[in-house]
Design an enzyme around this catalytic site. Structure first.
Site, PDB file in Angstrom:
ATOM      1  N   ASP A  62       0.862  -1.189   0.000  1.00 47.25           N
ATOM      2  CA  ASP A  62       0.000   0.000   0.000  1.00 47.25           C
ATOM      3  C   ASP A  62       0.895   1.234   0.000  1.00 47.25           C
ATOM      4  O   ASP A  62       2.073   1.164   0.369  1.00 47.25           O
ATOM      5  CB  ASP A  62      -0.920   0.019   1.235  1.00 47.25           C
ATOM      6  N   SER A  63       0.303   2.368  -0.380  1.00 43.49           N
ATOM      7  CA  SER A  63       1.063   3.621  -0.318  1.00 43.49           C
ATOM      8  C   SER A  63       1.472   3.919   1.129  1.00 43.49           C
ATOM      9  O   SER A  63       2.454   4.618   1.349  1.00 43.49           O
ATOM     10  CB  SER A  63       0.206   4.766  -0.852  1.00 43.49           C
ATOM     11  N   GLU A 104      -2.958   9.078   7.800  1.00 45.89           N
ATOM     12  CA  GLU A 104      -1.495   8.914   7.799  1.00 45.89           C
ATOM     13  C   GLU A 104      -0.867   9.715   8.943  1.00 45.89           C
ATOM     14  O   GLU A 104       0.187   9.366   9.448  1.00 45.89           O
ATOM     15  CB  GLU A 104      -0.889   9.374   6.464  1.00 45.89           C
ATOM     16  N   CYS A 147     -11.110   2.695  -0.395  1.00 48.47           N
ATOM     17  CA  CYS A 147      -9.715   3.045  -0.090  1.00 48.47           C
ATOM     18  C   CYS A 147      -9.374   2.271   1.170  1.00 48.47           C
ATOM     19  O   CYS A 147     -10.151   2.290   2.140  1.00 48.47           O
ATOM     20  CB  CYS A 147      -9.570   4.543   0.153  1.00 48.47           C
TER      21      CYS A 147
HETATM   22  N1  DGL Z   1      -4.884   3.151   0.650  1.00 49.93           N
HETATM   23  C1  DGL Z   1      -4.910   3.634  -0.684  1.00 49.93           C
HETATM   24  C2  DGL Z   1      -6.145   3.239  -1.429  1.00 49.93           C
HETATM   25  O1  DGL Z   1      -6.716   2.229  -1.128  1.00 49.93           O
HETATM   26  C3  DGL Z   1      -4.504   5.009  -1.026  1.00 49.93           C
HETATM   27  C4  DGL Z   1      -4.179   6.048  -0.339  1.00 49.93           C
HETATM   28  C5  DGL Z   1      -3.367   7.153  -0.889  1.00 49.93           C
HETATM   29  O2  DGL Z   1      -2.157   7.001  -0.879  1.00 49.93           O
HETATM   30  O3  DGL Z   1      -3.944   8.170  -1.297  1.00 49.93           O
HETATM   31  O4  DGL Z   1      -6.552   3.900  -2.352  1.00 49.93           O
END
Ligand code: DGL
Length: 268
Positions: free
Chosen positions: A7-8, A149, A183
């Site tokens: 994940d990011s 975050e 997300c």
């Molecule tokens: N958790 C990520 C998603 O499901 C993305 C979050 C991000 O870095 O903006 O889209």
């Protein structure tokens, strides 16, 4: 060989947690690109490049199967990576959008997601393939990932942005009966989202989190692909990598997972 989960940032931990509960025997490697998160408002090219960096890194660390536990990366990078960048006989990369869509039922579906996921239209296109009559409405929530975050998701400040985006979504379609949290970060906001829905929606709304859905889908995938399942190691371990400082990741991830962890810093 291991299962990689990417994940990011911290959001993919909500998926990893459910996968490990359902499939505890395998060895897992989690990678959070926290130093470059959020991805949600970045261009296709950047999300693709960052995601490919992560996939290559996880492959170099012995992953045979990688879950993009990130809707933004699944929407913007998965197909290109599957078609151009990997040899499927050595590595498989899976996303989270298709299994989610396959598990959803509803006649008025609302999708909350990052700007990138909303703009990609991935949910709308996948849902339309499955259901003719369903009304689908999307809402980008660009402030939610930064709040999470930064550990502000349970603060009073988060209430403002939960209210703002859900009001905007419900103004588009007041009849929403199913809300997809599109997300992987958003389950961290679930108490506030649920409270908002209970207070404002005219009828009951099913809120869809992806963790159990993705875990179930992975389980079925491994049953269908014994060639992959048979090469996965079964030590029951889980290691964590982050592009941020390890201490920072450990502090936040430990709260999200309810147990202490010890991550390793890597450069992507
Ligand atoms: N958790 C990520 C998603 O499901 C993305 C979050 C991000 O870095 O903006 O889209």
């Amino acid at each position: 060989m291991k299962i990689g989960v990417f994940d990011s940032g911290y959001g993919g931990l909500t998926i990893l947690d459910k996968i490990r509960k359902r499939l505890p025997a395998y060895d897992y490697l989690y990678l959070g690109d926290n130093a470059r998160a959020p991805y949600g408002s970045r261009s296709f090219e950047v999300i693709y490049r960052y995601t490919l960096d992560a996939v290559r890194h996880l492959e170099s660390e012995g992953c045979r199967l990688i879950i993009l536990a990130c809707n933004t990366a699944s929407a913007k990078a998965l197909r290109t990576i599957q078609q151009h960048d990997i040899d499927p006989s050595r590595l498989r990369v899976l996303g989270v959008i298709r299994p989610t869509v396959e598990a959803v039922r509803g006649s008025h579906i609302g999708v909350v997601a990052t700007q990138g996921t909303v703009q990609s239209q991935s949910y709308v296109l996948e849902l339309e393939k499955q259901y003719d009559e369903t009304v689908i409405t999307q809402q980008a929530c660009p402030m939610w990932v930064p709040l999470i975050e930064n550990g502000e998701h349970l603060s009073q400040g988060a209430d403002y942005f939960v209210d703002k985006y859900l009001c905007e979504l419900w103004q588009q379609d007041p009849k929403i009966d199913t809300l997809i949290l599109g997300c992987t970060h958003y389950p961290l906001l679930l108490p506030k989202i649920r409270a908002w829905v209970n207070a404002h929606a005219a009828h009951s709304v099913q809120i869809i989190e992806q963790g159990d859905i993705v875990a179930r889908s992975l389980c079925e995938y491994l049953q269908r692909h014994s060639d992959i399942e048979s090469v996965l190691s079964r030590g029951g371990t889980c290691h964590y990598l982050t592009s941020e400082q390890a201490d920072t990741f450990n502090r936040s991830a430990g709260i999200f997972l309810d147990s202490p962890i010890s991550a390793e810093h890597i450069e992507l």
